[in-house]
Design a protein around this motif. Structure first.
Motif, PDB file in Angstrom:
ATOM      1  N   GLY A  88       0.806  -1.213   0.000  1.00 38.97           N
ATOM      2  CA  GLY A  88       0.000   0.000   0.000  1.00 38.97           C
ATOM      3  C   GLY A  88       0.839   1.262   0.000  1.00 38.97           C
ATOM      4  N   TYR A  89       0.353   2.270  -0.711  1.00 44.27           N
ATOM      5  CA  TYR A  89       0.958   3.602  -0.724  1.00 44.27           C
ATOM      6  C   TYR A  89      -0.109   4.606  -0.342  1.00 44.27           C
ATOM      7  CZ  TYR A  89       5.138   1.708  -2.789  1.00 44.27           C
ATOM      8  OH  TYR A  89       6.296   1.004  -2.978  1.00 44.27           O
ATOM      9  N   GLN A  90       0.312   5.673   0.312  1.00 44.60           N
ATOM     10  CA  GLN A  90      -0.609   6.728   0.725  1.00 44.60           C
ATOM     11  C   GLN A  90       0.039   8.079   0.475  1.00 44.60           C
ATOM     12  OE1 GLN A  90      -3.046   6.825   4.532  1.00 44.60           O
ATOM     13  NE2 GLN A  90      -1.322   8.135   5.087  1.00 44.60           N
ATOM     14  N   LEU A  91      -0.633   8.881  -0.327  1.00 46.41           N
ATOM     15  CA  LEU A  91      -0.207  10.256  -0.549  1.00 46.41           C
ATOM     16  C   LEU A  91      -1.106  11.125   0.302  1.00 46.41           C
ATOM     17  CD1 LEU A  91       1.326  12.525  -1.936  1.00 46.41           C
ATOM     18  CD2 LEU A  91      -0.266  12.345  -3.836  1.00 46.41           C
ATOM     19  N   THR A  92      -0.499  11.824   1.268  1.00 45.52           N
ATOM     20  CA  THR A  92      -1.251  12.744   2.109  1.00 45.52           C
ATOM     21  C   THR A  92      -1.043  14.147   1.555  1.00 45.52           C
ATOM     22  OG1 THR A  92      -0.901  11.316   4.026  1.00 45.52           O
ATOM     23  CG2 THR A  92      -1.651  13.572   4.463  1.00 45.52           C
ATOM     24  N   PHE A  93      -2.126  14.755   1.113  1.00 48.96           N
ATOM     25  CA  PHE A  93      -2.074  16.106   0.573  1.00 48.96           C
ATOM     26  C   PHE A  93      -1.929  17.112   1.715  1.00 48.96           C
ATOM     27  CE2 PHE A  93      -4.256  13.578  -2.638  1.00 48.96           C
ATOM     28  CZ  PHE A  93      -3.581  13.969  -3.790  1.00 48.96           C
ATOM     29  N   VAL A  97      -6.160  15.335   3.259  1.00 51.18           N
ATOM     30  CA  VAL A  97      -6.856  14.304   2.491  1.00 51.18           C
ATOM     31  C   VAL A  97      -5.829  13.288   2.013  1.00 51.18           C
ATOM     32  CG1 VAL A  97      -8.158  13.870   0.358  1.00 51.18           C
ATOM     33  CG2 VAL A  97      -8.749  15.814   1.815  1.00 51.18           C
ATOM     34  N   MET A  98      -6.208  12.009   2.041  1.00 57.60           N
ATOM     35  CA  MET A  98      -5.276  10.934   1.686  1.00 57.60           C
ATOM     36  C   MET A  98      -5.760  10.172   0.460  1.00 57.60           C
ATOM     37  SD  MET A  98      -4.863   9.701   5.605  1.00 57.60           S
ATOM     38  CE  MET A  98      -6.529  10.266   5.964  1.00 57.60           C
ATOM     39  N   PRO A 132      -7.821   3.126  -6.579  1.00 61.75           N
ATOM     40  CA  PRO A 132      -7.322   4.066  -5.571  1.00 61.75           C
ATOM     41  C   PRO A 132      -8.505   4.697  -4.836  1.00 61.75           C
ATOM     42  CG  PRO A 132      -6.210   4.384  -7.651  1.00 61.75           C
ATOM     43  CD  PRO A 132      -7.372   3.467  -7.923  1.00 61.75           C
ATOM     44  N   THR A 133      -8.312   4.990  -3.561  1.00 63.23           N
ATOM     45  CA  THR A 133      -9.402   5.547  -2.773  1.00 63.23           C
ATOM     46  C   THR A 133      -8.979   6.840  -2.083  1.00 63.23           C
ATOM     47  OG1 THR A 133      -8.763   4.160  -0.887  1.00 63.23           O
ATOM     48  CG2 THR A 133     -10.481   3.306  -2.344  1.00 63.23           C
ATOM     49  N   LEU A 134      -9.915   7.762  -1.973  1.00 66.17           N
ATOM     50  CA  LEU A 134      -9.703   9.013  -1.261  1.00 66.17           C
ATOM     51  C   LEU A 134     -10.273   8.893   0.146  1.00 66.17           C
ATOM     52  CD1 LEU A 134     -10.551  11.666  -3.980  1.00 66.17           C
ATOM     53  CD2 LEU A 134      -8.350  11.377  -2.844  1.00 66.17           C
ATOM     54  N   HIS A 135      -9.557   9.468   1.117  1.00 62.82           N
ATOM     55  CA  HIS A 135      -9.989   9.408   2.512  1.00 62.82           C
ATOM     56  C   HIS A 135      -9.940  10.798   3.116  1.00 62.82           C
ATOM     57  CE1 HIS A 135      -9.740   4.971   2.575  1.00 62.82           C
ATOM     58  NE2 HIS A 135      -8.819   5.209   1.652  1.00 62.82           N
ATOM     59  N   ALA A 136     -10.916  11.106   3.936  1.00 63.36           N
ATOM     60  CA  ALA A 136     -10.987  12.417   4.574  1.00 63.36           C
ATOM     61  C   ALA A 136      -9.794  12.652   5.490  1.00 63.36           C
ATOM     62  CB  ALA A 136     -12.281  12.525   5.388  1.00 63.36           C
ATOM     63  N   ALA A 137      -9.477  13.913   5.685  1.00 60.63           N
ATOM     64  CA  ALA A 137      -8.395  14.281   6.592  1.00 60.63           C
ATOM     65  C   ALA A 137      -8.681  13.745   7.979  1.00 60.63           C
ATOM     66  CB  ALA A 137      -8.238  15.801   6.615  1.00 60.63           C
ATOM     67  N   ALA A 138      -7.645  13.273   8.643  1.00 58.52           N
ATOM     68  CA  ALA A 138      -7.821  12.697   9.988  1.00 58.52           C
ATOM     69  C   ALA A 138      -8.018  13.768  11.024  1.00 58.52           C
ATOM     70  CB  ALA A 138      -6.595  11.854  10.338  1.00 58.52           C
TER      71      ALA A 138
END
Length: 138
Positions: A88-93, A97-98, A132-138
């Motif tokens: 898995g890879y995660q780009l945190t903007f 947002v991820m 790929p999936t977008l996830h709300a900011a934590a």
């Protein structure tokens, strides 16, 4: 409204599916994967008003890439990751947002070494499977 890329972070799962993403380097630049969708020509001899007709096909993504300062070592994270499988890879903007996807490193290229130049490198990550999936900011 607009924003800069300052603060974006690329993380990688050490163990696929763990959900724990560790920053793999301090990026000089990141290119997120782009998204495309095939168009399928459905034109017939009776298409209305002599215009082509299309239907939506399958999705694909472009490769992601990351430019970094390169400091060679015998335990280089990019060299090791190049020889491993998909994870898995995660780009945190910058806004938190991820974007997450499963992929593998397909290229690790140090740039030209110059007598008075900074050593840099670039990695390329190819999506291997899934959406790929977008996830709300934590």
């Amino acid at each position: 409204m607009a924003d800069t890329g300052y603060g974006a972070i690329l993380g990688r799962e050490a163990t696929a599916g763990s959900g724990n993403y560790a920053k793999i380097a301090v990026a000089k630049g990141l290119v997120p994967p782009g998204f495309t969708r095939d168009k399928i020509d459905a034109t017939t001899l009776e298409s209305a008003d002599e215009y082509k007709e299309f239907i939506a096909g399958m999705f694909d993504t472009d490769d992601a890439s990351m430019k970094v300062n390169f400091v060679p070592s015998e335990t280089d994270v990019f060299y090791a990751a190049l020889h491993e499988g998909a994870t898995g890879y995660q780009l945190t903007f910058p806004n938190g947002v991820m974007l997450r996807w499963v992929g593998f490193i397909t290229a690790f290229k140090p740039t030209e070494l110059l007598p008075n130049g900074l050593m840099e490198g670039e990695i390329t990550i190819t999506r291997s499977t899934g959406k790929p999936t977008l996830h709300a900011a934590a």
